[in-house]
Design a protein around this motif. Structure first.
Motif, PDB file in Angstrom:
ATOM      1  N   LEU A  19       0.890  -1.162   0.000  1.00 43.68           N
ATOM      2  CA  LEU A  19       0.000   0.000   0.000  1.00 43.68           C
ATOM      3  C   LEU A  19       0.928   1.212   0.000  1.00 43.68           C
ATOM      4  N   TYR A  20       0.830   1.999  -1.024  1.00 45.13           N
ATOM      5  CA  TYR A  20       1.837   3.044  -1.256  1.00 45.13           C
ATOM      6  C   TYR A  20       1.625   4.261  -0.370  1.00 45.13           C
ATOM      7  N   TYR A  21       2.727   4.795   0.127  1.00 45.02           N
ATOM      8  CA  TYR A  21       2.645   6.040   0.901  1.00 45.02           C
ATOM      9  C   TYR A  21       2.131   7.157   0.014  1.00 45.02           C
ATOM     10  N   ALA A  31       5.041   2.144  -9.655  1.00 48.67           N
ATOM     11  CA  ALA A  31       4.385   1.586 -10.842  1.00 48.67           C
ATOM     12  C   ALA A  31       4.973   0.208 -11.177  1.00 48.67           C
ATOM     13  N   TYR A  32       6.263   0.041 -10.894  1.00 52.71           N
ATOM     14  CA  TYR A  32       6.931  -1.224 -11.234  1.00 52.71           C
ATOM     15  C   TYR A  32       6.273  -2.404 -10.518  1.00 52.71           C
ATOM     16  N   THR A  33       6.139  -2.303  -9.185  1.00 53.25           N
ATOM     17  CA  THR A  33       5.524  -3.406  -8.424  1.00 53.25           C
ATOM     18  C   THR A  33       4.118  -3.694  -8.957  1.00 53.25           C
ATOM     19  N   THR A  34       3.397  -2.624  -9.257  1.00 55.16           N
ATOM     20  CA  THR A  34       1.999  -2.793  -9.659  1.00 55.16           C
ATOM     21  C   THR A  34       1.889  -3.442 -11.037  1.00 55.16           C
ATOM     22  N   ASP A 237      -0.656  -0.513  11.387  1.00 60.76           N
ATOM     23  CA  ASP A 237      -1.919  -0.114  10.777  1.00 60.76           C
ATOM     24  C   ASP A 237      -1.947  -0.534   9.292  1.00 60.76           C
ATOM     25  N   ALA A 238      -0.845  -0.250   8.579  1.00 64.75           N
ATOM     26  CA  ALA A 238      -0.852  -0.431   7.113  1.00 64.75           C
ATOM     27  C   ALA A 238      -0.916  -1.899   6.700  1.00 64.75           C
ATOM     28  N   LEU A 239      -0.167  -2.751   7.402  1.00 64.84           N
ATOM     29  CA  LEU A 239      -0.174  -4.166   7.009  1.00 64.84           C
ATOM     30  C   LEU A 239      -1.591  -4.734   7.074  1.00 64.84           C
ATOM     31  N   LEU A 240      -2.352  -4.201   8.020  1.00 66.08           N
ATOM     32  CA  LEU A 240      -3.728  -4.684   8.158  1.00 66.08           C
ATOM     33  C   LEU A 240      -4.631  -4.193   7.033  1.00 66.08           C
ATOM     34  N   GLY A 241      -4.134  -3.220   6.274  1.00 67.46           N
ATOM     35  CA  GLY A 241      -4.887  -2.752   5.104  1.00 67.46           C
ATOM     36  C   GLY A 241      -5.117  -3.887   4.115  1.00 67.46           C
ATOM     37  N   TYR A 242      -4.215  -4.857   4.111  1.00 64.46           N
ATOM     38  CA  TYR A 242      -4.397  -6.023   3.237  1.00 64.46           C
ATOM     39  C   TYR A 242      -5.659  -6.790   3.653  1.00 64.46           C
ATOM     40  N   VAL A 243      -5.834  -6.904   4.957  1.00 66.16           N
ATOM     41  CA  VAL A 243      -6.968  -7.680   5.471  1.00 66.16           C
ATOM     42  C   VAL A 243      -8.275  -6.917   5.239  1.00 66.16           C
ATOM     43  N   LEU A 269       3.648  -8.965  -3.005  1.00 69.50           N
ATOM     44  CA  LEU A 269       4.732  -8.517  -3.873  1.00 69.50           C
ATOM     45  C   LEU A 269       5.242  -7.194  -3.318  1.00 69.50           C
ATOM     46  N   ILE A 270       6.532  -7.131  -3.031  1.00 67.76           N
ATOM     47  CA  ILE A 270       7.069  -5.917  -2.386  1.00 67.76           C
ATOM     48  C   ILE A 270       8.463  -5.617  -2.917  1.00 67.76           C
ATOM     49  N   GLY A 271       8.976  -4.412  -2.592  1.00 68.53           N
ATOM     50  CA  GLY A 271      10.365  -4.100  -2.884  1.00 68.53           C
ATOM     51  C   GLY A 271      11.238  -4.560  -1.734  1.00 68.53           C
ATOM     52  N   LYS A 272      12.534  -4.692  -1.999  1.00 68.20           N
ATOM     53  CA  LYS A 272      13.424  -5.282  -0.992  1.00 68.20           C
ATOM     54  C   LYS A 272      13.565  -4.437   0.268  1.00 68.20           C
ATOM     55  N   ASP A 273      13.256  -3.136   0.179  1.00 77.32           N
ATOM     56  CA  ASP A 273      13.418  -2.276   1.356  1.00 77.32           C
ATOM     57  C   ASP A 273      12.369  -2.543   2.436  1.00 77.32           C
ATOM     58  N   ILE A 274      11.302  -3.237   2.083  1.00 75.22           N
ATOM     59  CA  ILE A 274      10.270  -3.458   3.103  1.00 75.22           C
ATOM     60  C   ILE A 274      10.086  -4.956   3.385  1.00 75.22           C
ATOM     61  N   GLY A 301      13.817  -6.083  -6.726  1.00 68.88           N
ATOM     62  CA  GLY A 301      14.913  -5.111  -6.613  1.00 68.88           C
ATOM     63  C   GLY A 301      14.430  -3.687  -6.833  1.00 68.88           C
ATOM     64  N   PHE A 302      15.383  -2.774  -6.890  1.00 68.99           N
ATOM     65  CA  PHE A 302      15.056  -1.357  -7.094  1.00 68.99           C
ATOM     66  C   PHE A 302      15.273  -0.944  -8.531  1.00 68.99           C
ATOM     67  N   LEU A 303      14.449  -0.011  -8.954  1.00 72.56           N
ATOM     68  CA  LEU A 303      14.733   0.663 -10.209  1.00 72.56           C
ATOM     69  C   LEU A 303      15.660   1.808  -9.848  1.00 72.56           C
ATOM     70  N   THR A 304      16.714   1.913 -10.600  1.00 73.62           N
ATOM     71  CA  THR A 304      17.674   2.955 -10.279  1.00 73.62           C
ATOM     72  C   THR A 304      17.803   3.929 -11.438  1.00 73.62           C
ATOM     73  N   GLN A 308      21.313   5.073  -8.440  1.00 72.29           N
ATOM     74  CA  GLN A 308      20.689   5.359  -7.136  1.00 72.29           C
ATOM     75  C   GLN A 308      19.228   4.984  -7.170  1.00 72.29           C
ATOM     76  N   LYS A 309      18.704   4.454  -6.053  1.00 70.81           N
ATOM     77  CA  LYS A 309      17.290   4.108  -5.980  1.00 70.81           C
ATOM     78  C   LYS A 309      16.450   5.332  -6.346  1.00 70.81           C
ATOM     79  N   MET A 310      15.485   5.122  -7.241  1.00 72.51           N
ATOM     80  CA  MET A 310      14.588   6.241  -7.538  1.00 72.51           C
ATOM     81  C   MET A 310      13.570   6.317  -6.418  1.00 72.51           C
ATOM     82  N   GLY A 311      13.283   7.509  -5.949  1.00 73.29           N
ATOM     83  CA  GLY A 311      12.285   7.585  -4.894  1.00 73.29           C
ATOM     84  C   GLY A 311      11.807   9.002  -4.663  1.00 73.29           C
TER      85      GLY A 311
HETATM   86  N1  MSP Z   1       3.726   2.248   2.725  1.00 73.79           N
HETATM   87  C1  MSP Z   1       4.756   1.306   2.691  1.00 73.79           C
HETATM   88  C2  MSP Z   1       4.227  -0.058   2.363  1.00 73.79           C
HETATM   89  C3  MSP Z   1       3.189  -0.562   3.300  1.00 73.79           C
HETATM   90  S1  MSP Z   1       2.562  -2.084   2.785  1.00 73.79           S
HETATM   91  C4  MSP Z   1       1.504  -2.501   3.958  1.00 73.79           C
HETATM   92  C5  MSP Z   1       5.788   1.725   1.659  1.00 73.79           C
HETATM   93  N2  MSP Z   1       5.355   2.531   0.712  1.00 73.79           N
HETATM   94  S2  MSP Z   1       6.296   3.174  -0.449  1.00 73.79           S
HETATM   95  O1  MSP Z   1       5.409   3.962  -1.249  1.00 73.79           O
HETATM   96  O2  MSP Z   1       7.404   3.845   0.112  1.00 73.79           O
HETATM   97  O3  MSP Z   1       6.881   2.006  -1.243  1.00 73.79           O
HETATM   98  C6  MSP Z   1       6.073   1.058  -1.793  1.00 73.79           C
HETATM   99  C7  MSP Z   1       6.814   0.115  -2.657  1.00 73.79           C
HETATM  100  O4  MSP Z   1       7.421   0.781  -3.748  1.00 73.79           O
HETATM  101  C8  MSP Z   1       7.904  -0.650  -1.926  1.00 73.79           C
HETATM  102  O5  MSP Z   1       7.775  -2.021  -2.250  1.00 73.79           O
HETATM  103  C9  MSP Z   1       9.162  -0.107  -2.504  1.00 73.79           C
HETATM  104  O6  MSP Z   1      10.172  -1.063  -2.554  1.00 73.79           O
HETATM  105  C10 MSP Z   1       8.689   0.238  -3.910  1.00 73.79           C
HETATM  106  N3  MSP Z   1       9.587   1.184  -4.498  1.00 73.79           N
HETATM  107  C11 MSP Z   1       9.796   2.462  -4.108  1.00 73.79           C
HETATM  108  N4  MSP Z   1      10.829   2.943  -4.843  1.00 73.79           N
HETATM  109  C12 MSP Z   1      11.277   1.985  -5.678  1.00 73.79           C
HETATM  110  C13 MSP Z   1      12.194   1.950  -6.712  1.00 73.79           C
HETATM  111  N5  MSP Z   1      12.947   2.953  -7.016  1.00 73.79           N
HETATM  112  N6  MSP Z   1      12.257   0.815  -7.437  1.00 73.79           N
HETATM  113  C14 MSP Z   1      11.409  -0.239  -7.235  1.00 73.79           C
HETATM  114  N7  MSP Z   1      10.545  -0.218  -6.281  1.00 73.79           N
HETATM  115  C15 MSP Z   1      10.589   0.790  -5.374  1.00 73.79           C
HETATM  116  O7  MSP Z   1       6.925   1.290   1.751  1.00 73.79           O
END
Ligand code: MSP
Length: 536
Positions: A19-21, A31-34, A237-243, A269-274, A301-304, A308-311
């Protein structure tokens, strides 16, 4: 081995993205995970499974509270706007999710309270003093040794971790050390890929510490029942959003109701940081609440960009909307699925992107179809010849490749080897281009060898059809166009296609192209992309 579902009892498959912040507009990392989740969901649906695909937004906590304060907007309004932009992006990216879970949704609070109570009753929550370094962007306490020299965390290098010394409620994670280790041993496929599993096992081996599940001085969240000075920690709180997502519209919001159909999840399905949250904290919380555990957590993995990790926090993101507006959803989906080995990091470069899409989709796949349909018009009056797969020699290279692709297909999707699936489909296409050049149907036609010409064209068109089918979960719009050109009335964007009883399972095989099918006038299925004028 074929494993599509043609029995009367359906398999179910429930999967989630994180669940994305909502601290900023969605970026290509989210978008990648989705995209990947969508491809997996589409594949299962095509195989006839009953699928529930959950995505959504994580809207509480200090990070969101601060973002809203900084922009002077009411936090709920801020969340509504950003959640909306996620939903819009998913439409543009052709994502077919089933549920969109928002942690500010009305029924979510009841689920969190119900769950908290279960864990409380188990004796797994206690009050204690929390001292430590907190990274607001990760919403996580960090060990001093994990921080860089300037006090920032390695993921958010522009943001210093903050010192906290406050009373918090804690979850007794340490109590689940042994149970977790036994679980990882009994279910080795629970954490994927292998490298992430090892990372988790090593971490757990060092000894698990209880973690705090409440915050003070954070108002944006749910209060701890019976102690409203504390707010429930955003991850709890957030993990329970799945439920919560599992509740049907008219269900009373309770855990019991939520878990009655789709639970437990087949895949998070998640990124490695979580990873720690999903592979350690989450299962322990579920054990405490006496709920079954998910079947698999896959940490990609991360898209870079420039390594550098995009974020959002680093501000080096790629705007997915701009990318989609310029190049369309199939091109974007194809690039990320084919170019990045799922599980590993991958870099995005626009020139490379354009070159790959043009080479694979426009030149190899699109041209092959156009070229062979052109010949079909010229040599066979535009009608598919009366040939079947059985008329083609078993030594024929495209036929052999088609049959190998068929046998590897299920395994490829099952093991999430999307780049392998794309590569095999494209290899079949490339072998056909070569096959046409080498067998020169134009000369055979001149020599009056009509039957041979027909066999060649059948082989090639059937291979294009099969490649389009194999790639349909990844590039549904292009696959639709190819199927239409081959005379089918098909819609790979129809979620019910695979469960429709009329759907012919022969499509999963090489050699089924119907005979004497009248074909529409050929048109290009994919128009070449323009190279960007300046590299971004
Ligand atoms: N809110 C939490 C997740 C809670 S799930 C109950 C969170 N949100 S996030 O928006 O920061 O990240 C969501 C996902 O996006 C994570 O899996 C994270 O790994 C992924 N990505 C964020 N930046 C990314 C890249 N640059 N590349 C690939 N995925 C990355 O964490």
């Amino acid at each position: 081995m074929n494993s599509f579902n043609n029995s009367s009892s359906k398999n179910t498959f429930a999967l989630t993205t994180p669940l994305y912040y909502v601290n900023g507009l969605p970026h290509i990392g989210s978008a990648y995970t989705t995209m990947i989740a969508d491809v997996i969901a589409r594949w299962h649906r095509l195989c006839g499974d009953d699928v529930l695909f959950v995505t959504g937004t994580d809207e509480h906590g200090q990070k969101i509270q601060r973002t809203a304060e900084e922009s002077g907007v009411d936090p709920q309004l801020h969340c509504d706007r950003i959640a909306d932009s996620f939903a819009q992006l998913w439409t543009k990216l052709n994502i077919q999710f089933d549920r969109f879970s928002r942690t500010t949704a009305k029924n979510h609070e009841a689920i969190v309270k119900d769950f908290f109570q279960r864990v409380w009753d188990k004796g797994d929550i206690y009050l204690d003093q929390q001292q430590g370094w907190y990274c607001v962007a990760c919403e996580e306490f960090k060990e001093k040794r994990e921080l860089l020299e300037d006090g920032s965390c390695p993921i958010h290098t522009n943001l210093k971790a903050e010192w906290r010394d406050e009373q918090n409620y804690f979850f007794r994670l340490s109590r689940y050390q042994q149970q977790l280790e036994e679980f990882y041993n009994s279910y080795p496929e629970f954490i994927q890929p292998e490298s992430r599993r090892n990372e988790v096992l090593n971490f757990v081996k060092q000894g698990l510490q209880d973690f705090s599940i409440s915050r003070i001085n954070v108002s944006w969240g749910f209060p701890i029942p019976n102690d409203p000075n504390h707010t429930i920690y955003v991850w709890f709180d957030a993990l329970l959003g799945y439920v919560t997502a599992l509740l049907d519209e008219n269900d009373e919001p309770s855990i019991e109701n939520a878990v009655k159909k789709w639970y437990p999840f087949d895949l998070h399905l998640i990124g490695k940081d979580i990873l720690r949250f999903h592979a350690i904290y989450w299962p322990a919380m579920l054990m405490s609440a006496k709920l079954p555990l998910p079947k698999q957590v896959f940490g990609h993995g991360f898209l870079t960009k420039d390594g550098q990790k995009m974020g959002k926090s680093l501000g080096n993101t790629l705007d997915p909307i701009a990318l989609l507006d310029q190049y369309g959803s199939d091109a974007v989906r194809y690039y990320f699925l084919k170019e990045i080995e799922f599980g590993k990091d991958g870099d995005f470069n626009e020139i490379r992107f354009v070159n790959i899409i043009n080479a694979d989709l426009a030149n190899d796949l699109g041209n092959l179809l156009n070229r062979s349909l052109g010949m079909l018009n010229k040599y066979c009056g535009g009608i598919l010849p009366p040939i079947t797969g059985n008329d083609i020699s078993n030594e024929n290279i495209p036929k052999r490749m088609g049959e190998t692709l068929k046998s590897n297909l299920f395994e490829g999707y099952k093991l999430y080897q999307f780049n392998g699936v794309c590569e095999s489909a494209l290899n079949l296409v490339r072998s056909c281009n070569k096959y046409i050049d080498e067998s020169a149907p134009w000369s055979l036609f001149k020599k009056g060898e009509q039957k041979e010409v027909e066999k060649i064209l059948y082989t090639v068109l059937e291979s294009v059809r099969f490649s389009a089918f194999v790639l349909a979960p990844i590039i549904p719009n292009i696959s639709n166009k190819i199927y239409h050109q081959l005379g089918f009335d098909f819609d790979f964007n129809n979620k019910d296609l695979g469960v429709n009883t009329e759907f012919d399972r022969g499509h999963f095989e090489w050699g089924i192209l119907p005979l004497n099918q009248d074909l529409p006038k050929p048109f290009p299925v994919f128009v070449k992309l323009e190279l960007p004028t300046t590299e971004s």
